[in-house]
Design a protein around this motif. Sequence first.
Motif, mmCIF file in Angstrom:
data_model
loop_
_atom_site.group_PDB
_atom_site.id
_atom_site.type_symbol
_atom_site.label_atom_id
_atom_site.label_comp_id
_atom_site.label_asym_id
_atom_site.label_seq_id
_atom_site.Cartn_x
_atom_site.Cartn_y
_atom_site.Cartn_z
ATOM 1 N N PHE A 30 12.116 2.184 20.464
ATOM 2 C CA PHE A 30 12.576 1.116 19.584
ATOM 3 C C PHE A 30 11.637 -0.076 19.600
ATOM 4 C CE2 PHE A 30 16.344 3.525 20.530
ATOM 5 C CZ PHE A 30 17.103 3.467 19.378
ATOM 6 N N ARG A 31 11.501 -0.707 18.447
ATOM 7 C CA ARG A 31 10.806 -1.987 18.382
ATOM 8 C C ARG A 31 11.669 -3.017 19.100
ATOM 9 N NH1 ARG A 31 8.882 -4.282 12.584
ATOM 10 N NH2 ARG A 31 10.827 -5.435 12.747
ATOM 11 N N HIS B 207 14.493 14.858 5.970
ATOM 12 C CA HIS B 207 13.849 14.179 4.839
ATOM 13 C C HIS B 207 13.153 12.913 5.329
ATOM 14 C CE1 HIS B 207 13.195 13.325 0.613
ATOM 15 N NE2 HIS B 207 13.496 12.065 0.866
ATOM 16 N N VAL B 208 11.965 12.682 4.795
ATOM 17 C CA VAL B 208 11.221 11.456 5.072
ATOM 18 C C VAL B 208 10.883 10.807 3.736
ATOM 19 C CG1 VAL B 208 9.137 10.440 6.075
ATOM 20 C CG2 VAL B 208 10.247 12.396 7.206
ATOM 21 N N LEU B 209 11.283 9.557 3.580
ATOM 22 C CA LEU B 209 10.954 8.768 2.397
ATOM 23 C C LEU B 209 10.029 7.641 2.835
ATOM 24 C CD1 LEU B 209 11.321 7.747 -0.538
ATOM 25 C CD2 LEU B 209 13.307 6.467 0.296
ATOM 26 N N PHE B 210 8.785 7.669 2.370
ATOM 27 C CA PHE B 210 7.859 6.588 2.696
ATOM 28 C C PHE B 210 8.122 5.430 1.742
ATOM 29 C CE2 PHE B 210 5.772 10.152 4.690
ATOM 30 C CZ PHE B 210 5.393 9.599 5.905
ATOM 31 N N ILE B 211 8.585 4.341 2.299
ATOM 32 C CA ILE B 211 8.832 3.128 1.528
ATOM 33 C C ILE B 211 7.503 2.427 1.261
ATOM 34 C CG2 ILE B 211 10.013 0.893 1.544
ATOM 35 C CD1 ILE B 211 12.071 2.366 3.495
ATOM 36 N N ARG B 212 6.679 2.430 2.283
ATOM 37 C CA ARG B 212 5.274 2.003 2.246
ATOM 38 C C ARG B 212 4.554 2.952 3.187
ATOM 39 N NH1 ARG B 212 6.032 -4.101 4.150
ATOM 40 N NH2 ARG B 212 5.162 -3.056 5.939
ATOM 41 N N PRO B 213 3.233 2.941 3.199
ATOM 42 C CA PRO B 213 2.534 3.843 4.129
ATOM 43 C C PRO B 213 2.915 3.628 5.595
ATOM 44 C CG PRO B 213 1.006 3.017 2.492
ATOM 45 C CD PRO B 213 2.301 2.257 2.302
ATOM 46 N N ASP B 214 3.389 2.427 5.936
ATOM 47 C CA ASP B 214 3.723 2.111 7.323
ATOM 48 C C ASP B 214 5.219 1.912 7.562
ATOM 49 O OD1 ASP B 214 3.839 -0.224 5.837
ATOM 50 O OD2 ASP B 214 3.010 -1.477 7.427
ATOM 51 N N VAL B 215 6.049 2.269 6.585
ATOM 52 C CA VAL B 215 7.505 2.147 6.703
ATOM 53 C C VAL B 215 8.136 3.393 6.091
ATOM 54 C CG1 VAL B 215 9.566 0.812 6.086
ATOM 55 C CG2 VAL B 215 7.417 -0.380 6.566
ATOM 56 N N ALA B 216 9.050 4.020 6.837
ATOM 57 C CA ALA B 216 9.689 5.238 6.342
ATOM 58 C C ALA B 216 11.170 5.226 6.676
ATOM 59 C CB ALA B 216 9.031 6.461 6.975
ATOM 60 N N ALA B 217 11.951 5.787 5.764
ATOM 61 C CA ALA B 217 13.366 6.064 6.004
ATOM 62 C C ALA B 217 13.457 7.551 6.328
ATOM 63 C CB ALA B 217 14.193 5.724 4.773
ATOM 64 N N ALA C 20 8.870 1.919 11.460
ATOM 65 C CA ALA C 20 7.675 1.183 11.048
ATOM 66 C C ALA C 20 6.531 1.582 11.969
ATOM 67 C CB ALA C 20 7.903 -0.321 11.124
ATOM 68 N N LYS C 21 5.346 1.685 11.394
ATOM 69 C CA LYS C 21 4.163 2.016 12.177
ATOM 70 C C LYS C 21 3.457 0.725 12.533
ATOM 71 C CE LYS C 21 0.276 5.136 12.336
ATOM 72 N NZ LYS C 21 -0.532 6.119 11.609
ATOM 73 N N GLU C 22 3.318 0.492 13.829
ATOM 74 C CA GLU C 22 2.676 -0.714 14.333
ATOM 75 C C GLU C 22 1.713 -0.332 15.440
ATOM 76 O OE1 GLU C 22 6.008 -3.099 15.492
ATOM 77 O OE2 GLU C 22 6.464 -3.643 13.428
#
Length: 141
Positions: free
Chosen positions: A43-44, A86-96, A122-124
């Motif tokens: 977790f972040r 299922h993976v939904l990319f909201i942005r390249p670095d954020v996914a639902a 989120a990818k950080e």
Amino acid sequence: MDRDTAVVDARTREVETAAIKELVAVLEHSQQNELCDEFVGLFRADAIWTTGHGKRLIGRDAISAFTRQVLPGAMKGSTATYEVVHVLFIRPDVAAVKVRQRYLTLDGEQIGNEGSPLYVMAKEDGQWRLVACQNTEVAED
């Protein structure tokens, strides 16, 4: 950011989906083996999580305290599996990320209803982290 910039190309989607599936595999491993530190480390720091029974946890410290209360001993007579459906990319670095969660006896028979978690990740710093999570029980028809 224009729409074309936000689109994740097929190769990137494949690579990032594999990384997301690996995070979910670590989550499964940590739960099956009751590894609180490993679980909480996914977790972040400012993550939010609503448990399957509606308990709202805000921040890694609250998630950690809850996990340390419920996880030890939880897998004594059962286990849980997690499958990314299922993976939904909201942005390249954020996914639902939609997950199928199953509780099983140690012999592999299902116990109770399935879960249907939704994980916003989120990818950080090159790593995917859980940011906002909602666990939901799937009621039987």
